[in-house]
Design an enzyme around this catalytic site. Structure first.
Site, PDB file in Angstrom:
ATOM      1  N   TYR A  81      26.910  37.722  22.283  1.00  0.00           N
ATOM      2  CA  TYR A  81      27.450  38.749  22.223  1.00  0.00           C
ATOM      3  C   TYR A  81      26.907  40.023  21.604  1.00  0.00           C
ATOM      4  CZ  TYR A  81      31.188  41.123  19.156  1.00  0.00           C
ATOM      5  OH  TYR A  81      31.893  41.855  18.413  1.00  0.00           O
ATOM      6  N   GLY A  88      33.176  44.272  20.348  1.00  0.00           N
ATOM      7  CA  GLY A  88      35.020  43.665  20.043  1.00  0.00           C
ATOM      8  C   GLY A  88      35.703  43.743  21.412  1.00  0.00           C
ATOM      9  N   ASN A 228      26.231  44.152   9.877  1.00  0.00           N
ATOM     10  CA  ASN A 228      27.034  42.923   9.991  1.00  0.00           C
ATOM     11  C   ASN A 228      26.690  42.384   9.273  1.00  0.00           C
ATOM     12  OD1 ASN A 228      28.975  41.960  11.291  1.00  0.00           O
ATOM     13  ND2 ASN A 228      28.370  40.486  13.145  1.00  0.00           N
ATOM     14  N   ARG A 312      44.109  34.724 -32.580  1.00  0.00           N
ATOM     15  CA  ARG A 312      44.969  33.199 -32.687  1.00  0.00           C
ATOM     16  C   ARG A 312      43.613  32.520 -31.827  1.00  0.00           C
ATOM     17  NH1 ARG A 312      49.398  30.043 -33.545  1.00  0.00           N
ATOM     18  NH2 ARG A 312      50.739  31.726 -33.713  1.00  0.00           N
TER      19      ARG A 312
END
Length: 571
Positions: A81, A88, A228, A312
């Site tokens: 890929y 995409g 990426n 406090r």
């Protein structure tokens, strides 16, 4: 100039041991030497050659396998890929040659440089460059050693790409901003060198004059490996965590000074009370206040049995912020050394030792979601919320100091004003209130948001860079809020210790005075070196700026008391 760990002179980038202090040192001190271990560089070279081999096998398969077989499972096994395919929604578009695969990497960088907005600061750019270097040095990203070495040279030469701060959705990583980094990296973007911005051919000429190759040709996977990942959001997160740790200690100081100025009770900070606290962060906050006020003649001097919550409950509020910071720092340091990329590559030996579920032993690459920024996103939202509470409680103490109904006999607005001419520090509280309100809006989490991108392929994104940027802005706002509290508390202590004279606002009332604690006295003297007490009205913006700059640059051990001299706990 913000503080950085001056003891760090060298940083070894090996893909697995980077720390937040090292990131800060490189980001803020250009003199820090960056080392890339030769064995790791050799591992990069070997892996890149294997990636090229796998690409050639894929291209051969695409060319010589009939179309009907290409649609089968083997197509998925061979394809890489973003290397032999498009990106995409174009993941089923297959390239034809190594030349096309290299052209794709450059086109990726050009097409994804879509950032807008203000540019990241130089320290943010340096931090993200180092973090991206560290990821590439893991050996799992498939790049050549030359890619890492060029980033190393750019850092050491002070070449800082101009990177817009908006445009990342946090998955796949920080695509838009990192593409602007990659554009400058290959000589086709913009970069700041020695205070001047160079672009295009002018940048290439500047590279050449510095002894750097004017341009850089990306090979397979290298453009994708540069853009990426989560380097941008993680860089901002690392800087924010480091600065938040210092800020917390100033919050303890300002709270301690306000405690004394309002003659408050020490019981909430007592060692015996500490035994009942829920967390170590709460105990640390109480301990710091206790050390700061040691020897004080001002505490426990008023009639009220106990103080308002903003005094406090300092251990509970400041301590919980400490726990949130501890959580954030732990996860951000994990992300620094994560392999934030996709796809990632393993050796044949690693594949044999851990056979994949799908059984493809010759497929060395894994498509994973390591680029997703959810961890940074959720972490920085948490830290942003925590810092917002730190600013909010400080603003309440500011109001306490200025209000004659609660400041135990001090002049209204902390100014001796017999003629009624002066406003004193009144407007400083307005500014603090404004910043607190802004922080409440910024504290709304980005990590719960998602807008699908890439035609729905990237259907759940992290918005991590937005979370990091928001937390950074909240931190800066709280720095100003605490600067205002220190401004007001130091003025109040100047009345209490006799540096300034005043008449109590109520006729016949006495003036409660005395020596401040050892730590707070040291801090007050340090503040007075940069800012005199307020005798008549003057511009408060300049006072706030001076106090903030003092906070950013002053060594904390100069007044934090004995606990600061012990080995500091790693948050």
């Amino acid at each position: 100039m913000r503080a950085y760990p001056e003891e760090i002179r060298k940083v070894r980038v090996d893909g697995q041991s980077l720390t937040i202090p090292q990131v800060v040192a490189v980001a803020r001190n250009p003199a820090v030497k960056i080392l890339c271990p030769p064995p790791r560089l050799n591992a990069l070279k070997k892996m890149h050659l294997r990636v090229i081999q796998k690409c050639e096998e894929a291209f051969d398969f695409y060319t010589h396998t009939p179309d009907d077989e290409k649609r089968g499972v083997l197509m998925r096994e061979k394809s890489i890929y973003g290397v032999t395919t498009g990106f995409g929604a174009m993941k089923k578009t297959y390239l034809k040659s190594l030349k096309d695969a290299e052209a794709l990497q450059k086109q990726l960088v050009i097409s994804h440089a879509a950032g807008v907005g203000e540019k990241f600061t130089i320290e943010e750019v340096r931090a993200l460059m180092l973090i991206r270097m560290n990821t590439l040095m893991s050996g799992k990203c498939g790049v050549r050693p030359e890619v890492v070495e060029r980033l190393q040279k750019m850092l050491q030469m002070g070449i800082h790409p101009e990177i817009p701060s908006q445009g990342s959705v946090g998955a796949s990583g920080d695509l838009a901003p990192l593409s602007h980094l990659a554009l400058a990296f290959i000589g086709e973007g913009e970069a700041r060198v020695q205070g001047k911005v160079y672009a295009g051919r002018a940048l290439q000429k500047k590279f050449k004059s510095l002894g750097l190759e004017p341009t850089f040709s990306l090979q397979v996977k290298e453009g994708l490996a540069l853009v990426n990942g989560t380097a941008v959001m993680t860089a901002i997160a690392a800087l924010t965590c480091y600065d938040a740790e210092r800020l917390l200690q100033y919050a303890d100081l300002s709270g301690a000074m306000t405690l004394e100025a309002t003659l408050g009770s020490t019981r909430p900070f007592d060692e015996l009370a500490e035994k009942t606290f829920a967390t170590g962060g709460q105990k640390e906050s109480a301990r710091r206040v206790r050390h700061l006020i040691r020897g004080s003649q001002l505490v426990n001097r008023k009639e009220a049995v106990h103080d308002v919550y903003s005094i406090r409950c300092i251990p509970q509020v400041h301590g919980t912020v400490r726990e949130a910071l501890r959580f954030a720092r732990f996860l951000v340091e994990k992300e620094l050394n994560a392999i934030s990329d996709d796809p990632i590559f393993f050796t044949e030996e690693e594949i044999r030792q851990h056979p994949p579920i799908d059984g493809w032993l010759t497929r060395l690459h894994f498509e994973v979601g390591n680029f997703h920024g959810q961890m940074v996103s959720l972490t920085m939202d948490t830290l942003g919320i925590a810092l917002t509470t730190l600013g909010a409680i400080s603003e309440r103490r500011i109001q306490l100091l200025l209000d004659k109904n609660f400041n135990e006999g001090l002049p209204p607005n902390l100014i001796h004003n017999p003629e009624g001419l002066y406003s004193g520090l009144m407007l400083a509280q307005y500014t603090a209130a404004s910043l607190v309100s802004e922080n409440k809006i910024l504290a709304h989490p980005a990590s719960v948001d998602s807008i699908p991108t890439s035609a729905g392929m990237e259907d759940y994104v992290s918005m991590g860079t937005i979370s990091a940027r928001k937390a950074r802005k909240i931190l800066e706002n709280v720095e100003h809020i605490l600067a205002i509290e220190l401004l007001c508390a130091s003025q109040a202590l100047s009345f209490r210790t006799g540096e300034l004279d005043w008449k109590p606002p109520d006729p016949g009332a006495g003036k409660t005075m005395g020596q401040a604690g050892q730590g707070t006295t040291t801090a007050l003297k340090a503040i007075r070196k940069v800012l005199p007490p307020l005798i008549a009205d003057r511009r408060l913006d300049e006072d706030i700026h001076k106090i903030r700059q003092w906070m950013l640059s002053t060594p904390l051990t100069s007044f934090l008391g004995p606990s600061s001299r012990r080995k500091r706990q790693k948050l």
